[in-house]
Design a protein around this motif. Sequence first.
Motif, PDB file in Angstrom:
ATOM      1  N   ARG A  85      67.791  35.322 -20.402  1.00 23.58           N
ATOM      2  CA  ARG A  85      68.848  36.322 -20.646  1.00 23.58           C
ATOM      3  C   ARG A  85      69.852  36.342 -19.493  1.00 23.58           C
ATOM      4  NH1 ARG A  85      69.409  39.593 -24.431  1.00 23.58           N
ATOM      5  NH2 ARG A  85      67.896  39.788 -26.092  1.00 23.58           N
ATOM      6  N   ALA A  86      69.338  36.060 -18.293  1.00 20.85           N
ATOM      7  CA  ALA A  86      70.196  36.104 -17.100  1.00 20.85           C
ATOM      8  C   ALA A  86      71.303  35.054 -17.145  1.00 20.85           C
ATOM      9  CB  ALA A  86      69.348  35.899 -15.855  1.00 20.85           C
ATOM     10  N   PHE A  87      71.128  33.990 -17.948  1.00 18.74           N
ATOM     11  CA  PHE A  87      72.147  32.921 -17.986  1.00 18.74           C
ATOM     12  C   PHE A  87      73.315  33.265 -18.933  1.00 18.74           C
ATOM     13  CE2 PHE A  87      68.389  29.710 -17.513  1.00 18.74           C
ATOM     14  CZ  PHE A  87      68.206  30.110 -16.193  1.00 18.74           C
ATOM     15  N   ALA A  88      73.112  34.303 -19.783  1.00 14.38           N
ATOM     16  CA  ALA A  88      74.110  34.590 -20.831  1.00 14.38           C
ATOM     17  C   ALA A  88      75.465  34.963 -20.240  1.00 14.38           C
ATOM     18  CB  ALA A  88      73.609  35.707 -21.732  1.00 14.38           C
ATOM     19  N   GLY A  89      76.511  34.453 -20.837  1.00 14.64           N
ATOM     20  CA  GLY A  89      77.870  34.793 -20.418  1.00 14.64           C
ATOM     21  C   GLY A  89      78.373  33.973 -19.249  1.00 14.64           C
ATOM     22  N   SER A  90      77.675  32.884 -18.935  1.00 16.69           N
ATOM     23  CA  SER A  90      78.091  32.042 -17.794  1.00 16.69           C
ATOM     24  C   SER A  90      79.455  31.394 -18.038  1.00 16.69           C
ATOM     25  CB  SER A  90      77.072  30.929 -17.567  1.00 16.69           C
ATOM     26  OG  SER A  90      75.857  31.434 -17.106  1.00 16.69           O
ATOM     27  N   ASP A  91      80.331  31.449 -17.044  1.00 20.62           N
ATOM     28  CA  ASP A  91      81.573  30.670 -17.120  1.00 20.62           C
ATOM     29  C   ASP A  91      81.266  29.263 -16.581  1.00 20.62           C
ATOM     30  OD1 ASP A  91      81.499  30.900 -14.373  1.00 20.62           O
ATOM     31  OD2 ASP A  91      83.341  32.064 -14.187  1.00 20.62           O
ATOM     32  N   THR A  92      82.293  28.458 -16.378  1.00 20.69           N
ATOM     33  CA  THR A  92      82.004  27.061 -16.010  1.00 20.69           C
ATOM     34  C   THR A  92      81.339  26.956 -14.627  1.00 20.69           C
ATOM     35  OG1 THR A  92      84.271  26.832 -15.242  1.00 20.69           O
ATOM     36  CG2 THR A  92      83.804  26.042 -17.431  1.00 20.69           C
ATOM     37  N   LEU A  93      81.703  27.868 -13.712  1.00 23.10           N
ATOM     38  CA  LEU A  93      81.084  27.827 -12.382  1.00 23.10           C
ATOM     39  C   LEU A  93      79.596  28.170 -12.486  1.00 23.10           C
ATOM     40  CD1 LEU A  93      81.312  27.631  -9.255  1.00 23.10           C
ATOM     41  CD2 LEU A  93      81.788  30.073  -9.253  1.00 23.10           C
ATOM     42  N   SER A 225      79.739  34.894 -12.728  1.00 27.08           N
ATOM     43  CA  SER A 225      80.960  34.277 -13.271  1.00 27.08           C
ATOM     44  C   SER A 225      82.212  34.984 -12.784  1.00 27.08           C
ATOM     45  CB  SER A 225      80.922  34.312 -14.809  1.00 27.08           C
ATOM     46  OG  SER A 225      79.795  33.624 -15.277  1.00 27.08           O
ATOM     47  N   PRO A 226      82.968  34.342 -11.892  1.00 30.01           N
ATOM     48  CA  PRO A 226      84.176  34.998 -11.400  1.00 30.01           C
ATOM     49  C   PRO A 226      85.311  35.052 -12.429  1.00 30.01           C
ATOM     50  CG  PRO A 226      83.943  32.837 -10.403  1.00 30.01           C
ATOM     51  CD  PRO A 226      82.729  33.059 -11.232  1.00 30.01           C
ATOM     52  N   THR A 227      85.198  34.267 -13.519  1.00 25.96           N
ATOM     53  CA  THR A 227      86.276  34.272 -14.533  1.00 25.96           C
ATOM     54  C   THR A 227      86.347  35.643 -15.194  1.00 25.96           C
ATOM     55  OG1 THR A 227      85.670  31.993 -15.027  1.00 25.96           O
ATOM     56  CG2 THR A 227      87.152  33.069 -16.573  1.00 25.96           C
ATOM     57  N   ARG A 228      87.523  36.240 -15.221  1.00 29.02           N
ATOM     58  CA  ARG A 228      87.707  37.512 -15.920  1.00 29.02           C
ATOM     59  C   ARG A 228      88.602  37.282 -17.127  1.00 29.02           C
ATOM     60  NH1 ARG A 228      83.924  38.422 -14.384  1.00 29.02           N
ATOM     61  NH2 ARG A 228      83.229  39.377 -12.461  1.00 29.02           N
ATOM     62  N   VAL A 229      88.053  37.523 -18.306  1.00 32.47           N
ATOM     63  CA  VAL A 229      88.877  37.368 -19.513  1.00 32.47           C
ATOM     64  C   VAL A 229      89.556  38.715 -19.750  1.00 32.47           C
ATOM     65  CG1 VAL A 229      88.887  36.742 -21.947  1.00 32.47           C
ATOM     66  CG2 VAL A 229      87.253  35.655 -20.402  1.00 32.47           C
ATOM     67  N   VAL A 230      90.861  38.773 -19.493  1.00 32.98           N
ATOM     68  CA  VAL A 230      91.590  40.034 -19.570  1.00 32.98           C
ATOM     69  C   VAL A 230      91.859  40.409 -21.024  1.00 32.98           C
ATOM     70  CG1 VAL A 230      93.704  41.224 -18.829  1.00 32.98           C
ATOM     71  CG2 VAL A 230      92.652  39.510 -17.354  1.00 32.98           C
ATOM     72  N   LYS A 231      92.256  39.415 -21.798  1.00 30.72           N
ATOM     73  CA  LYS A 231      92.565  39.669 -23.206  1.00 30.72           C
ATOM     74  C   LYS A 231      92.265  38.408 -23.982  1.00 30.72           C
ATOM     75  CE  LYS A 231      96.352  41.332 -26.076  1.00 30.72           C
ATOM     76  NZ  LYS A 231      97.796  41.480 -26.176  1.00 30.72           N
ATOM     77  N   ILE A 232      91.737  38.575 -25.168  1.00 34.63           N
ATOM     78  CA  ILE A 232      91.482  37.401 -25.996  1.00 34.63           C
ATOM     79  C   ILE A 232      91.844  37.773 -27.432  1.00 34.63           C
ATOM     80  CG2 ILE A 232      89.022  37.906 -26.423  1.00 34.63           C
ATOM     81  CD1 ILE A 232      88.560  34.868 -25.805  1.00 34.63           C
ATOM     82  N   PHE A 233      92.638  36.960 -28.081  1.00 31.78           N
ATOM     83  CA  PHE A 233      93.088  37.299 -29.440  1.00 31.78           C
ATOM     84  C   PHE A 233      93.375  36.022 -30.223  1.00 31.78           C
ATOM     85  CE2 PHE A 233      96.593  37.054 -26.530  1.00 31.78           C
ATOM     86  CZ  PHE A 233      97.544  36.290 -27.202  1.00 31.78           C
ATOM     87  N   PRO A 234      93.210  36.116 -31.561  1.00 32.75           N
ATOM     88  CA  PRO A 234      93.519  34.937 -32.374  1.00 32.75           C
ATOM     89  C   PRO A 234      95.028  34.756 -32.466  1.00 32.75           C
ATOM     90  CG  PRO A 234      92.824  36.751 -33.766  1.00 32.75           C
ATOM     91  CD  PRO A 234      92.736  37.242 -32.355  1.00 32.75           C
ATOM     92  N   PRO A 235      95.533  33.530 -32.555  1.00 31.10           N
ATOM     93  CA  PRO A 235      96.982  33.355 -32.661  1.00 31.10           C
ATOM     94  C   PRO A 235      97.484  33.980 -33.955  1.00 31.10           C
ATOM     95  CG  PRO A 235      95.802  31.281 -32.990  1.00 31.10           C
ATOM     96  CD  PRO A 235      94.786  32.283 -32.591  1.00 31.10           C
ATOM     97  N   GLU A 236      98.718  34.557 -33.890  1.00 32.24           N
ATOM     98  CA  GLU A 236      99.288  35.185 -35.081  1.00 32.24           C
ATOM     99  C   GLU A 236      99.465  34.154 -36.186  1.00 32.24           C
ATOM    100  OE1 GLU A 236     103.093  37.346 -34.997  1.00 32.24           O
ATOM    101  OE2 GLU A 236     102.111  38.437 -33.346  1.00 32.24           O
ATOM    102  N   GLU A 237      99.123  34.587 -37.412  1.00 30.44           N
ATOM    103  CA  GLU A 237      99.281  33.639 -38.519  1.00 30.44           C
ATOM    104  C   GLU A 237     100.758  33.443 -38.810  1.00 30.44           C
ATOM    105  OE1 GLU A 237      97.307  33.949 -42.394  1.00 30.44           O
ATOM    106  OE2 GLU A 237      95.540  34.496 -41.215  1.00 30.44           O
ATOM    107  N   ARG A 238     101.180  32.200 -38.959  1.00 32.38           N
ATOM    108  CA  ARG A 238     102.593  31.958 -39.248  1.00 32.38           C
ATOM    109  C   ARG A 238     102.795  31.940 -40.758  1.00 32.38           C
ATOM    110  NH1 ARG A 238     104.623  26.838 -36.206  1.00 32.38           N
ATOM    111  NH2 ARG A 238     103.466  27.116 -34.298  1.00 32.38           N
ATOM    112  N   LYS A 239     103.824  32.644 -41.212  1.00 36.66           N
ATOM    113  CA  LYS A 239     104.081  32.653 -42.659  1.00 36.66           C
ATOM    114  C   LYS A 239     104.946  31.442 -42.978  1.00 36.66           C
ATOM    115  CE  LYS A 239     103.501  37.507 -43.563  1.00 36.66           C
ATOM    116  NZ  LYS A 239     103.890  38.416 -42.507  1.00 36.66           N
TER     117      LYS A 239
END
Length: 270
Positions: A85-93, A225-239
């Motif tokens: 469980r301790a390994f969960a959420g690891s970034d690349t470092l 993991s020093p990486t901080r994901v500030v915001k994550i979102f799917p790209p807007e669908e293009r019509k």
Amino acid sequence: MVVCIKQVPSSTKVNIDPETKTLMRGGVGAMLNPFDEFAIEEGVRLAEKHGGECIALTMGPPQATDILRTALEQGCDKGYLASDRAFAGSDTLATSRTLASAIRAIEKRDGPVDLVICGQQAIDGDTGQVGPSLAVRMNLPPLSYVSKVREVDLEKREITVERMLERGTQVVRSELPAVLTVVKAINLPRFPSLLAKRKARTRPVEKLTLADLDITEADTGLKGSPTRVVKIFPPEERKIASVVYTGDPKESAGKLALDLAKLLGHGGAS
Ligand SMILES: Cc1cc2nc3c(=O)[nH]c(=O)nc-3n(C[C@H](O)[C@H](O)[C@H](O)COP(=O)(O)OP(=O)(O)OC[C@H]3O[C@@H](n4cnc5c(N)ncnc54)[C@H](O)[C@@H]3O)c2cc1C
């Protein structure tokens, strides 16, 4: 030899945990990272040619055992699942720190490792950082984008490889042990025979937890993991709309020009 392999989602329809901003892999199919098939094949070929064992290592949840079984079917001698469980959420470092420590634990059990082989990149995280970062954590030479292993000289403790560059090929000789990341051009992975699949069932898969490693909880998982994901979102669908202009070509061209002008904000164009 240790080949590092990663289990990746087999679908792009994965959800993001709104709190931790991490991928929620539950309920999504999983598969071996396609780039890692080439790493496995190269490891197995080198073990067949020079002797020694080819060991597959993955860090992931218990289900990642499935890709270790795939690696065994492709000819690996043994599998290691680094899971805690301790390994969960690891970034690349944190991932490379954990894998480096797992390889040190494998060396204690199975003897010295001459070569670590990784894929070029994972198709989900897609950073291509883990291989080179692993080399740094292990204080070993990193040989990235390897398209051919020319020679392994176990007496001189040297390896000569071809690296794929944007323009041309670079030939590099390095001391062993080393960490390789390999590109698809390096080989054509074998299709396991029925016999190979049967043999694979008798080969061992061992588990490594945090207690087996020489790192602490602070070095791995989200904490490490020093990486901080500030915001994550799917790209807007293009019509996308399509208009077909029929009739007289000249009139159609005129209508098309007017419509384009409107689209570009020059509504009054004539
Ligand atoms: C900004 C960012 C934030 C992230 N945050 C999180 C997070 O919070 N939680 C989370 O779960 N993931 C997170 N990830 C994904 C996580 O960092 C990566 O999945 C993981 O560190 C491996 O990196 P990668 O997928 O880019 O692999 P790459 O560096 O592209 O992989 C290269 C090679 O390294 C080896 N390799 C990679 N991962 C493994 C592994 N687990 N076991 C064995 N070998 C491996 C394989 O040989 C692979 O071909 C994040 C990724 C990014 C870019």
